[in-house]
Scaffold this motif. Sequence first.
Motif, PDB file in Angstrom:
ATOM      1  N   CYS A   1       0.843  -1.204   0.000  1.00  0.00           N
ATOM      2  CA  CYS A   1       0.000   0.000   0.000  1.00  0.00           C
ATOM      3  C   CYS A   1       0.877   1.252   0.000  1.00  0.00           C
ATOM      4  O   CYS A   1       0.669   2.161  -0.809  1.00  0.00           O
ATOM      5  N   SER A   2       1.850   1.304   0.881  1.00  0.00           N
ATOM      6  CA  SER A   2       2.738   2.472   0.974  1.00  0.00           C
ATOM      7  C   SER A   2       3.506   2.694  -0.319  1.00  0.00           C
ATOM      8  O   SER A   2       3.574   3.820  -0.831  1.00  0.00           O
ATOM      9  N   ILE A   3       4.074   1.633  -0.853  1.00  0.00           N
ATOM     10  CA  ILE A   3       4.864   1.744  -2.079  1.00  0.00           C
ATOM     11  C   ILE A   3       3.996   2.230  -3.232  1.00  0.00           C
ATOM     12  O   ILE A   3       4.403   3.103  -4.012  1.00  0.00           O
ATOM     13  N   THR A   4       2.788   1.686  -3.328  1.00  0.00           N
ATOM     14  CA  THR A   4       1.888   2.076  -4.413  1.00  0.00           C
ATOM     15  C   THR A   4       1.491   3.543  -4.305  1.00  0.00           C
ATOM     16  O   THR A   4       1.517   4.274  -5.297  1.00  0.00           O
ATOM     17  N   LEU A   5       1.128   3.992  -3.102  1.00  0.00           N
ATOM     18  CA  LEU A   5       0.730   5.387  -2.928  1.00  0.00           C
ATOM     19  C   LEU A   5       1.887   6.347  -3.184  1.00  0.00           C
ATOM     20  O   LEU A   5       1.705   7.410  -3.787  1.00  0.00           O
ATOM     21  N   ILE A   6       3.088   5.991  -2.746  1.00  0.00           N
ATOM     22  CA  ILE A   6       4.268   6.823  -3.002  1.00  0.00           C
ATOM     23  C   ILE A   6       4.541   6.905  -4.502  1.00  0.00           C
ATOM     24  O   ILE A   6       4.775   7.986  -5.049  1.00  0.00           O
ATOM     25  N   PHE A   7       4.490   5.759  -5.173  1.00  0.00           N
ATOM     26  CA  PHE A   7       4.732   5.731  -6.615  1.00  0.00           C
ATOM     27  C   PHE A   7       3.712   6.585  -7.359  1.00  0.00           C
ATOM     28  O   PHE A   7       4.071   7.406  -8.214  1.00  0.00           O
ATOM     29  N   LEU A   8       2.430   6.398  -7.046  1.00  0.00           N
ATOM     30  CA  LEU A   8       1.386   7.159  -7.735  1.00  0.00           C
ATOM     31  C   LEU A   8       1.499   8.659  -7.462  1.00  0.00           C
ATOM     32  O   LEU A   8       1.278   9.476  -8.353  1.00  0.00           O
ATOM     33  N   SER A   9       1.868   9.019  -6.237  1.00  0.00           N
ATOM     34  CA  SER A   9       2.037  10.433  -5.900  1.00  0.00           C
ATOM     35  C   SER A   9       3.196  11.047  -6.678  1.00  0.00           C
ATOM     36  O   SER A   9       3.064  12.140  -7.249  1.00  0.00           O
ATOM     37  N   ALA A  10       4.324  10.356  -6.727  1.00  0.00           N
ATOM     38  CA  ALA A  10       5.481  10.869  -7.467  1.00  0.00           C
ATOM     39  C   ALA A  10       5.189  10.917  -8.966  1.00  0.00           C
ATOM     40  O   ALA A  10       5.554  11.890  -9.639  1.00  0.00           O
ATOM     41  N   LEU A  11       4.515   9.894  -9.479  1.00  0.00           N
ATOM     42  CA  LEU A  11       4.179   9.859 -10.897  1.00  0.00           C
ATOM     43  C   LEU A  11       3.241  10.999 -11.274  1.00  0.00           C
ATOM     44  O   LEU A  11       3.477  11.713 -12.256  1.00  0.00           O
ATOM     45  N   THR A  12       2.191  11.193 -10.499  1.00  0.00           N
ATOM     46  CA  THR A  12       1.246  12.263 -10.816  1.00  0.00           C
ATOM     47  C   THR A  12       1.855  13.653 -10.584  1.00  0.00           C
ATOM     48  O   THR A  12       1.470  14.605 -11.245  1.00  0.00           O
ATOM     49  N   THR A  13       2.819  13.759  -9.671  1.00  0.00           N
ATOM     50  CA  THR A  13       3.530  15.028  -9.503  1.00  0.00           C
ATOM     51  C   THR A  13       4.344  15.327 -10.759  1.00  0.00           C
ATOM     52  O   THR A  13       4.325  16.447 -11.259  1.00  0.00           O
ATOM     53  N   GLY A  14       5.042  14.327 -11.262  1.00  0.00           N
ATOM     54  CA  GLY A  14       5.836  14.491 -12.481  1.00  0.00           C
ATOM     55  C   GLY A  14       4.988  14.811 -13.698  1.00  0.00           C
ATOM     56  O   GLY A  14       5.438  15.496 -14.620  1.00  0.00           O
ATOM     57  N   MET A  15       3.753  14.341 -13.708  1.00  0.00           N
ATOM     58  CA  MET A  15       2.841  14.604 -14.826  1.00  0.00           C
ATOM     59  C   MET A  15       2.036  15.893 -14.606  1.00  0.00           C
ATOM     60  O   MET A  15       1.135  16.192 -15.387  1.00  0.00           O
ATOM     61  N   ASN A  16       2.328  16.619 -13.544  1.00  0.00           N
ATOM     62  CA  ASN A  16       1.659  17.870 -13.177  1.00  0.00           C
ATOM     63  C   ASN A  16       0.170  17.675 -12.863  1.00  0.00           C
ATOM     64  O   ASN A  16      -0.623  18.589 -12.996  1.00  0.00           O
ATOM     65  N   LEU A  17      -0.206  16.478 -12.438  1.00  0.00           N
ATOM     66  CA  LEU A  17      -1.588  16.216 -12.055  1.00  0.00           C
ATOM     67  C   LEU A  17      -1.807  16.418 -10.559  1.00  0.00           C
ATOM     68  O   LEU A  17      -2.852  16.898 -10.146  1.00  0.00           O
ATOM     69  N   TYR A  18      -0.829  16.032  -9.751  1.00  0.00           N
ATOM     70  CA  TYR A  18      -0.976  16.166  -8.294  1.00  0.00           C
ATOM     71  C   TYR A  18      -1.117  17.629  -7.864  1.00  0.00           C
ATOM     72  O   TYR A  18      -1.969  17.937  -7.031  1.00  0.00           O
ATOM     73  N   PRO A  19      -0.330  18.554  -8.449  1.00  0.00           N
ATOM     74  CA  PRO A  19      -0.539  19.956  -8.077  1.00  0.00           C
ATOM     75  C   PRO A  19      -1.940  20.468  -8.423  1.00  0.00           C
ATOM     76  O   PRO A  19      -2.521  21.249  -7.685  1.00  0.00           O
ATOM     77  N   ARG A  20      -2.490  20.006  -9.538  1.00  0.00           N
ATOM     78  CA  ARG A  20      -3.860  20.398  -9.899  1.00  0.00           C
ATOM     79  C   ARG A  20      -4.860  19.841  -8.900  1.00  0.00           C
ATOM     80  O   ARG A  20      -5.802  20.528  -8.500  1.00  0.00           O
ATOM     81  N   LEU A  21      -4.650  18.572  -8.519  1.00  0.00           N
ATOM     82  CA  LEU A  21      -5.522  17.956  -7.520  1.00  0.00           C
ATOM     83  C   LEU A  21      -5.403  18.694  -6.190  1.00  0.00           C
ATOM     84  O   LEU A  21      -6.397  18.943  -5.516  1.00  0.00           O
ATOM     85  N   ALA A  22      -4.172  19.074  -5.829  1.00  0.00           N
ATOM     86  CA  ALA A  22      -3.952  19.805  -4.578  1.00  0.00           C
ATOM     87  C   ALA A  22      -4.609  21.185  -4.614  1.00  0.00           C
ATOM     88  O   ALA A  22      -5.130  21.650  -3.596  1.00  0.00           O
ATOM     89  N   LYS A  23      -4.594  21.816  -5.766  1.00  0.00           N
ATOM     90  CA  LYS A  23      -5.234  23.125  -5.874  1.00  0.00           C
ATOM     91  C   LYS A  23      -6.744  22.999  -5.674  1.00  0.00           C
ATOM     92  O   LYS A  23      -7.359  23.843  -5.045  1.00  0.00           O
TER      93      LYS A  23
END
Length: 150
Positions: free
Chosen positions: A63-85
């Motif tokens: 669970c931890s590894i998957t969430l970390i991977f998805l967070s880093a991946l979506t940050t690199g794709m500029n999706l996580y900042p949009r979600l955070a906004k």
Amino acid sequence: MQEDKEKQQLYEDYVKQVTPTHSLPANMAKAFLVGGLICVLGQAVTEWALAAGMDEKTAGTWCSITLIFLSALTTGMNLYPRLAKWGGAGTLVPITGFANSVAAPAVEYQKEGQVFGIGSKIFTIAGPVILYGVLTSWVLGLIQYVAERW
């Protein structure tokens, strides 16, 4: 003097006009929704791992590894900042928020190269957390060691 007051009033009116208004209940609902969805995703990964025959500790690791991977991946794709906004504090679910805080400076400074960009800026935000976490763990471990020996 009167002219200064008029200018001040015009400025205050302008600031009120251009300042966006936010609804606290709407922001809270968005944060609850986003944080809840991240947690549901984590629980789904854990349940999948348990159903695959893993023990609870291994399932939690997956669970931890998957969430970390998805967070880093979506940050690199500029999706996580949009979600955070949109979702605000809901994206600060500890493990995904921390992964984002490590990945974001690396993405931002990649133009400056591997060493002076990514290498030196990757721990800008997360570095103090890691440093003080390790330092505190060491001090508490030392205290426990001394207490057990006494």
